[in-house]
Design a protein around this motif. Structure first.
Motif, mmCIF file in Angstrom:
data_model
loop_
_atom_site.group_PDB
_atom_site.id
_atom_site.type_symbol
_atom_site.label_atom_id
_atom_site.label_comp_id
_atom_site.label_asym_id
_atom_site.label_seq_id
_atom_site.Cartn_x
_atom_site.Cartn_y
_atom_site.Cartn_z
ATOM 1 N N SER A 134 7.150 7.795 8.626
ATOM 2 C CA SER A 134 6.289 7.030 7.724
ATOM 3 C C SER A 134 6.313 5.560 8.072
ATOM 4 O O SER A 134 5.294 4.884 7.973
ATOM 5 C CB SER A 134 6.662 7.268 6.259
ATOM 6 O OG SER A 134 7.987 6.891 6.022
ATOM 7 N N THR A 143 6.925 4.884 -4.145
ATOM 8 C CA THR A 143 8.225 4.283 -4.415
ATOM 9 C C THR A 143 8.471 4.166 -5.917
ATOM 10 O O THR A 143 9.585 4.414 -6.393
ATOM 11 C CB THR A 143 8.324 2.918 -3.719
ATOM 12 O OG1 THR A 143 8.167 3.126 -2.318
ATOM 13 C CG2 THR A 143 9.654 2.249 -3.979
ATOM 14 N N HIS A 199 5.059 6.149 1.481
ATOM 15 C CA HIS A 199 5.525 4.774 1.546
ATOM 16 C C HIS A 199 6.984 4.810 2.036
ATOM 17 O O HIS A 199 7.817 5.476 1.415
ATOM 18 C CB HIS A 199 5.452 4.206 0.132
ATOM 19 C CG HIS A 199 5.564 2.726 0.037
ATOM 20 N ND1 HIS A 199 6.400 2.105 -0.861
ATOM 21 C CD2 HIS A 199 4.937 1.733 0.710
ATOM 22 C CE1 HIS A 199 6.273 0.794 -0.749
ATOM 23 N NE2 HIS A 199 5.398 0.540 0.186
ATOM 24 N N SER A 239 9.958 4.525 -0.256
ATOM 25 C CA SER A 239 10.224 5.648 -1.160
ATOM 26 C C SER A 239 11.205 6.634 -0.510
ATOM 27 O O SER A 239 12.045 7.218 -1.187
ATOM 28 C CB SER A 239 8.922 6.354 -1.558
ATOM 29 O OG SER A 239 8.357 7.034 -0.463
ATOM 30 N N ARG A 245 0.834 -1.199 0.000
ATOM 31 C CA ARG A 245 0.000 0.000 0.000
ATOM 32 C C ARG A 245 0.877 1.260 0.000
ATOM 33 O O ARG A 245 1.820 1.342 0.778
ATOM 34 C CB ARG A 245 -0.918 -0.027 1.217
ATOM 35 C CG ARG A 245 -2.238 0.635 0.976
ATOM 36 C CD ARG A 245 -3.319 0.097 1.897
ATOM 37 N NE ARG A 245 -4.093 -0.956 1.242
ATOM 38 C CZ ARG A 245 -5.229 -0.720 0.574
ATOM 39 N NH1 ARG A 245 -5.719 0.483 0.477
ATOM 40 N NH2 ARG A 245 -5.883 -1.719 0.011
ATOM 41 N N GLY A 246 0.579 2.183 -0.896
ATOM 42 C CA GLY A 246 1.400 3.392 -1.000
ATOM 43 C C GLY A 246 2.602 3.205 -1.912
ATOM 44 O O GLY A 246 3.405 4.112 -2.080
ATOM 45 N N GLY A 247 2.699 2.024 -2.499
ATOM 46 C CA GLY A 247 3.876 1.685 -3.300
ATOM 47 C C GLY A 247 4.105 2.583 -4.505
ATOM 48 O O GLY A 247 5.221 2.650 -5.029
ATOM 49 N N GLN A 264 0.688 7.985 7.501
ATOM 50 C CA GLN A 264 0.265 7.343 6.246
ATOM 51 C C GLN A 264 0.702 8.115 5.004
ATOM 52 O O GLN A 264 0.427 7.703 3.895
ATOM 53 C CB GLN A 264 -1.265 7.203 6.223
ATOM 54 C CG GLN A 264 -1.832 6.408 7.384
ATOM 55 C CD GLN A 264 -1.498 4.934 7.308
ATOM 56 O OE1 GLN A 264 -1.472 4.364 6.234
ATOM 57 N NE2 GLN A 264 -1.206 4.315 8.444
#
Lengths: 399, 399
Positions: free
Chosen positions: A203, A155, A211, A214, A150-152, A208
């Motif tokens: 993070s 990155t 990521h 990243s 999640r949030g990738g 949130q």
């Protein structure tokens, strides 16, 4: 030619009109002369909806197939965005991870980007195109589609910026990085800039906004990352190396809290360093992140061992634990808020931990577990104590 | 090891429960010892919904991006089906066109499969897996995702069967091939078998059951194709070479009708074979299928030229026409039903055309245009005359 890699989150491309709005913003930016690469997340709830479909088929969907499934979300948003840009009369092209060779290694759902073949992106930029890349996805060593967690997409964006020697801008639904999540503490202050290390801790500890991976990448390659609202005059936050720390700077930069962890306690484990090391090795091999560990003083040859893991990994972790001990010796505590204070200022300021523990004592907040690093202190506390802890700490450290 | 390639259409995988049902059917078949490759279409209305999204962004969405968008439909259904098979305790794997190297050439939305690298499928079959392949999609020479046209998953299935030297089974929402579409003529008879050539004409003339290109491929490589309902005792139709035609066999095998075409008339075109040939070459280069052509006898040096094209291609065709003539000399007739009779029996039976025209005259059906081949006769008639034409012809030729 300066290359700007922008990332738009799921809410920024939540529907057709928002996609058109992003296209307009991009075209305006393009007009100013920058070469643009855009990484998009899936539209709104698409990923959740796809996971829901999968759960209707299997309680524990096969991870390879789940990744193949959810990676379609970003393919949809990226092709729609490219269409919207072309509709405005500008050239654009969308690419999947396959097409631009985003190689990622490691378990499905938690893969790490290993390498990006930037050739196709570079060629398209030279042709004057705005390049749209599906975020969140990679191709692993078996040629399978995998995802970055999640949030990738953050990155994906930073990794592409690294590859193209460009700058990175993350557009999201918050207007920058705050000392404390403003939804949890309304007086929280926004930061103009934040050091990579502080941001990484924040993070990975439950803030949130970005990521974690990243930030690691950005720090490693010294890529500055802007985080803020798209299409807005409100100034966001730049994540970068913050040098020239003045002496009056605060020891802590921010607070992060998270309800994503649980504590597992194993009673009466044999006090053998090999056995315990073996347990944690097996857990680590599944890329389950153990944050806090504590062990009671050995009575005879047994110890009680407690550690925290993300609650999503409980099932997988229990499979491993079952090889080491019996079921009736395993206890799970779900009433956990992970409360962390973070600041590279702690490196040069002593007594921060003492101030925090005194504060907690004054406010009747009991600490279940603690872990610390050079720049952070994390305590597991009861969920009911969270608000009290945030307010007291923010006040004490002027956040 | 016999390889069976099955294809399930969009209605067979229309929701999660149907996907689970298909998984059960596959597992039962697998138990009987066959090696199974399954090609799936997108779930229910997924493709239409994605096209609808694209149309909200652009009236004429970029074709490359549209293909990238709609190809996700089959990725979703194939990964869900693989999950459902694994949930039943059988090993399965889903693949995209990229992963199994389905190369396709030609314009977006109408590409033709050029080659399939069957290696990955073969390896997975040897590992005992049920292999699920996303239908309808291919990768072109630029590495872009392209699609094969509506119904293209049939072609994906036949092409894979050719590559693996297997047999092909197409499961759909009809129980076989009929002499006439049973929704249009309730007394239509179902065929036990039909020759490739007849099926090819029927499907390219508007019978929606199969993608024409799939029949071409099957015929070329002599792969028998079964068409019918999945999970049913009702026997479907086998498409294959029908030898040993007996003398009593009927001259025509079936009727196909279609409302997909329109007639374009260009008034006062210069009667120069080079100009006219050039026009049709340009139209063909866009892979627009011109079926009927007629030309009035030249008066002085000009002719009136009429031809039929699929109505979906009208806009693109008009772009080409605009290079050849002025707008006020172009007339479009949309009141067209293409009515065709098809039968390899026509090769050996004379007078079929005469019988048809007499029948039309008796029933007051006027013919706007005609085209014929060795095994078919197609007439453009008014839409209102369609039912009358079907009933009279089916009766006359005992279909």
């Amino acid at each position: 030619m300066g290359v700007i890699v922008q990332k738009y989150g799921g809410s920024s491309v939540g529907d057709v009109n928002k996609i058109k709005q992003v296209a307009k913003t991009l075209v305006k930016r393009k007009e100013s002369g920058d070469s643009l690469v855009v990484v998009v997340s899936a539209m709104g709830d698409t990923t959740d909806n796809l996971i829901e479909l999968a759960k209707q088929i299997s309680k524990e969907p096969d991870r390879r197939e789940l990744d193949a499934l959810i990676a379609t979300g970003e393919m949809i948003s990226s092709s729609l965005l490219a269409m919207a840009i072309k509709e405005l009369g500008y050239d654009a092209v969308s690419y999947t991870a396959y097409q631009v060779g985003i190689r990622a290694l490691g378990p499905h759902g938690k893969s790490l980007i290993e390498n990006i073949n930037g050739e196709k992106i570079r060629e398209s930029l030279l042709e004057g195109k705005i390049v749209v890349v599906a975020g969140f996805q990679g191709i692993n060593e078996d040629g399978d589609i995998t995802t970055l967690g999640r949030g990738g997409s953050d990155t994906s964006a930073v990794a592409i910026a690294v590859r193209l020697d460009g700058e990175c801008e993350i557009y999201t639904d918050v207007d920058g990085i705050y000392t404390v999540d403003p939804r949890k503490y309304s007086n929280a202050k926004k930061l103009d800039e934040i050091d990579y290390e502080d941001m990484l801790e924040l993070s990975s500890l439950g803030s949130q906004v970005m990521h974690s991976r990243s930030i690691e990448l950005a720090e490693k390659y010294k890529i500055p990352v802007y985080v803020g609202l798209s299409n807005s005059d409100i100034k966001g936050t730049v994540i970068r190396e913050v040098k020239n720390m003045n002496l009056e700077s605060k020891p802590i930069t921010g607070i992060a809290t998270s309800e994503e962890d649980i504590i597992i306690t194993l009673k009466e484990v044999k006090n053998d360093i090999n056995i315990i090391a073996n347990l944690f090795e097996k857990i680590a091999s599944k890329r389950i992140n153990v944050d806090m560990i504590s062990q009671t003083s050995p009575i005879e040859e047994n110890v009680n061992l407690s550690f925290s893991i993300p609650k999503d990994d409980l099932r997988e972790c229990m499979n491993i634990i079952s090889e080491f001990t019996e079921k009736d010796k395993v206890f799970i505590d779900e009433d956990i808020t992970k409360f962390s204070i973070v600041g590279i200022g702690m490196k040069t300021t002593s007594g921060v931990a003492g101030r925090l523990f005194k504060l907690f004592a004054e406010n009747n907040i009991s600490i279940k577990m603690i872990t610390t690093s050079e720049i952070r202190i994390t305590c597991a506390i009861k969920k009911d104590d969270k608000v009290k802890a945030i307010n007291a700490t923010a006040k004490e450290f002027d956040l």
